[in-house]
Design an enzyme around this catalytic site. Structure first.
Site, PDB file in Angstrom:
ATOM      1  N   LYS A 149      46.296  44.242  29.510  1.00 47.12           N
ATOM      2  CA  LYS A 149      45.178  43.894  30.390  1.00 47.12           C
ATOM      3  C   LYS A 149      45.719  43.759  31.797  1.00 47.12           C
ATOM      4  O   LYS A 149      46.830  43.240  31.984  1.00 47.12           O
ATOM      5  CB  LYS A 149      44.516  42.590  29.945  1.00 47.12           C
ATOM      6  CG  LYS A 149      43.412  42.121  30.897  1.00 47.12           C
ATOM      7  CD  LYS A 149      42.555  41.016  30.308  1.00 47.12           C
ATOM      8  CE  LYS A 149      43.124  39.634  30.476  1.00 47.12           C
ATOM      9  NZ  LYS A 149      43.385  39.230  31.877  1.00 47.12           N
ATOM     10  N   ASP A 181      48.656  40.517  28.682  1.00 43.40           N
ATOM     11  CA  ASP A 181      48.426  40.581  30.131  1.00 43.40           C
ATOM     12  C   ASP A 181      49.630  41.158  30.851  1.00 43.40           C
ATOM     13  O   ASP A 181      50.777  40.797  30.557  1.00 43.40           O
ATOM     14  CB  ASP A 181      48.204  39.167  30.682  1.00 43.40           C
ATOM     15  CG  ASP A 181      46.748  38.880  30.984  1.00 43.40           C
ATOM     16  OD1 ASP A 181      45.972  39.838  31.174  1.00 43.40           O
ATOM     17  OD2 ASP A 181      46.389  37.698  31.029  1.00 43.40           O
ATOM     18  N   GLU A 232      44.446  42.950  36.090  1.00 43.98           N
ATOM     19  CA  GLU A 232      43.383  42.446  36.963  1.00 43.98           C
ATOM     20  C   GLU A 232      43.145  43.399  38.125  1.00 43.98           C
ATOM     21  O   GLU A 232      44.084  44.007  38.640  1.00 43.98           O
ATOM     22  CB  GLU A 232      43.782  41.065  37.524  1.00 43.98           C
ATOM     23  CG  GLU A 232      43.887  39.999  36.447  1.00 43.98           C
ATOM     24  CD  GLU A 232      44.230  38.618  36.998  1.00 43.98           C
ATOM     25  OE1 GLU A 232      44.241  38.434  38.240  1.00 43.98           O
ATOM     26  OE2 GLU A 232      44.493  37.727  36.170  1.00 43.98           O
ATOM     27  N   ASP A 234      48.268  35.695  30.649  1.00 43.69           N
ATOM     28  CA  ASP A 234      49.292  35.121  31.535  1.00 43.69           C
ATOM     29  C   ASP A 234      48.949  33.679  31.900  1.00 43.69           C
ATOM     30  O   ASP A 234      49.735  32.994  32.557  1.00 43.69           O
ATOM     31  CB  ASP A 234      49.521  35.997  32.777  1.00 43.69           C
ATOM     32  CG  ASP A 234      48.274  36.163  33.619  1.00 43.69           C
ATOM     33  OD1 ASP A 234      47.187  35.715  33.201  1.00 43.69           O
ATOM     34  OD2 ASP A 234      48.384  36.753  34.718  1.00 43.69           O
ATOM     35  N   GLU A 237      35.186  37.554  34.571  1.00 40.54           N
ATOM     36  CA  GLU A 237      35.508  36.121  34.655  1.00 40.54           C
ATOM     37  C   GLU A 237      34.844  35.468  35.859  1.00 40.54           C
ATOM     38  O   GLU A 237      34.888  36.011  36.980  1.00 40.54           O
ATOM     39  CB  GLU A 237      37.033  35.920  34.748  1.00 40.54           C
ATOM     40  CG  GLU A 237      37.387  34.428  34.909  1.00 40.54           C
ATOM     41  CD  GLU A 237      38.843  34.066  34.693  1.00 40.54           C
ATOM     42  OE1 GLU A 237      39.654  34.964  34.381  1.00 40.54           O
ATOM     43  OE2 GLU A 237      39.164  32.869  34.839  1.00 40.54           O
TER      44      GLU A 237
HETATM   45  O1  KIV Z   1      45.251  34.821  31.169  1.00 41.80           O
HETATM   46  C1  KIV Z   1      44.231  34.618  30.483  1.00 41.80           C
HETATM   47  O2  KIV Z   1      44.209  33.773  29.578  1.00 41.80           O
HETATM   48  C2  KIV Z   1      43.045  35.413  30.792  1.00 41.80           C
HETATM   49  C3  KIV Z   1      41.764  35.020  30.130  1.00 41.80           C
HETATM   50  C4  KIV Z   1      41.269  33.753  30.694  1.00 41.80           C
HETATM   51  C5  KIV Z   1      40.743  36.102  30.202  1.00 41.80           C
HETATM   52  O3  KIV Z   1      43.119  36.327  31.536  1.00 41.80           O
END
Ligand code: KIV
Length: 286
Positions: free
Chosen positions: A132, A102, A134, A63, A201
Site C-alpha cells: 500500500k 505499507d 499513500e 506503518d 482516510e
Molecule cells: O498505517 C495504517 O495503519 C494505515 C491504516 C490506518 C489505513 O494506513
C-alpha cells in the site's frame, strides 16, 4: 483429526494440513466491489495475525506500527526493515486473509524505479501479496509502473499520515469544495493507474461516497463512510488499547483497562507471596 505440517521451502513456513482456510487472492478482493463489505484490520505480529485472520479479508501491516509498536511520534521515521520484519511475522501468522504491507515514507516517492525496488523487497522478504502506498495524482505513474510489473497495489488518499508535516496535523480532509474535488481526482487517478483497492482516510462522507462511485476498484474507508466497499481500523484502537480514541474509531473492547487490572492482580500476588502456588511449581516425583 490430527494436524500435520508441510514445509513450504520458498517461505520456510510450516503449513498446517489440512489447511484451516484457503487464502483469499487479490482478484477475489477486486471482485468484492459493491458486494459484501470487505473487512480489513491492521496486524503487526504473528499472534495478532492468527487471532484476526479468520475474521478478515485483508490484513494490513500498516506503518501505524511506528506509533503503536515503537512509540514513535508519527509514521515518518518508519523504515523498510521494520515493515519487512513485521510483514513476514503477519504472513507467518495468517492463512486466510490477503496480507498487504505499507510502503514506508521515503521508500517510494523518488520515482517508479525506487518504488519497484522497495516493493519487490517487501514481497520477497515477507511473502505478502500486496503493498500500500499513500498519494493521489502524483503517485499515479508509480502505481502504473508497479501494477504493470506484477505488484498489486492498494492506494491511500484523503488524510495521508505520512504527509503530516505538510498537512499540519491529522484533521479530516475535504472541507472546501476545491479540496473535495482534488481528493476525488486523486482517487480516480490511482484507481485508473491500476490499484486493486483504495483506502479513503479521514474525509467528509460525501467525498467517500463520490469516490466510491467514481472508481472501479473497492474503496476501504477509515473515517470515511459506511457506503465504502469495506472498512479498516487500527486493531489496537478498536480494542481500546489507548486512552485517546479518534472520532472515527469505535472501541469494541477496553483492553488497556483489562491489561492494567491483570498486571495489578499479578503484582499484588507476587508481593503477597500468593503466586506461584502448588499448581505452578515443579516437585520431584515421589
Ligand atoms: O498505517 C495504517 O495503519 C494505515 C491504516 C490506518 C489505513 O494506513
Amino acid at each position: 483429526m490430527s494436524i500435520t505440517h508441510s514445509l513450504d521451502t520458498s517461505t520456510s513456513r510450516a503449513h498446517p494440513v489440512p489447511a484451516p482456510m484457503k487464502r483469499l487472492t487479490v482478484p477475489k478482493i477486486q471482485k468484492m466491489k459493491g458486494g459484501e463489505p470487505i473487512v480489513m484490520l491492521t496486524a503487526y505480529t504473528a499472534r495478532m495475525a492468527q487471532l484476526l485472520d479468520p475474521h478478515c479479508d485483508l490484513l494490513l501491516v500498516g506503518d501505524s506500527l511506528g506509533q503503536v509498536i515503537y512509540g514513535l511520534p508519527s509514521t515518518v521515521p518508519v523504515t523498510l526493515e521494520m515493515m519487512c520484519a513485521h510483514g513476514a511475522a503477519v504472513v507467518r501468522g495468517s492463512y486466510h486473509a490477503v496480507v498487504a504491507v505499507d510502503m514506508p515514507f521515503g521508500s517510494y516517492e523518488a520515482g517508479p524505479a525506487q518504488a519497484f525496488a522497495s516493493a519487490a523487497r517487501i514481497l520477497k522478504e515477507t511473502g505478502a501479496a500486496a503493498v500500500k502506498l499513500e498519494g493521489g495524482e502524483a503517485m499515479a505513474e508509480t502505481v502504473a509502473f508497479l501494477t504493470q510489473r506484477g505488484i498489486p497495489v492498494i492506494g491511500h488518499v484523503g488524510l495521508t499520515p505520512q504527509a503530516v508535516n505538510a498537512l499540519g496535523g491529522y484533521g479530516a480532509r475535504g472541507k472546501t469544495d476545491a479540496e473535495a474535488r482534488k481528493i476525488v481526482a486523486d482517487a480516480k487517478a490511482v484507481a485508473e493507474a491500476g490499484c486493486f483497492a483504495l483506502v479513503l482516510e479521514g474525509v467528509m462522507e460525501e467525498i467517500a461516497v463520490a469516490a466510491t462511485k467514481a472508481v472501479a476498484c473497492p474503496t476501504i474507508g477509515i473515517g470515511a463512510s459506511a457506503q465504502c466497499d469495506g472498512q479498516v481500523l487500527v486493531t489496537e484502537d478498536m480494542l481500546g488499547m489507548f486512552e485517546r480514541t479518534p472520532r472515527f474509531v469505535k472501541r469494541y473492547d477496553d483492553l488497556a483497562v483489562r491489561i492494567g487490572d491483570a498486571a495489578a492482580a499479578y503484582a499484588a500476588e507476587v508481593r503477597g507471596r500468593a503466586f506461584p502456588t502448588e499448581e505452578q511449581i515443579y516437585r520431584k516425583p515421589k
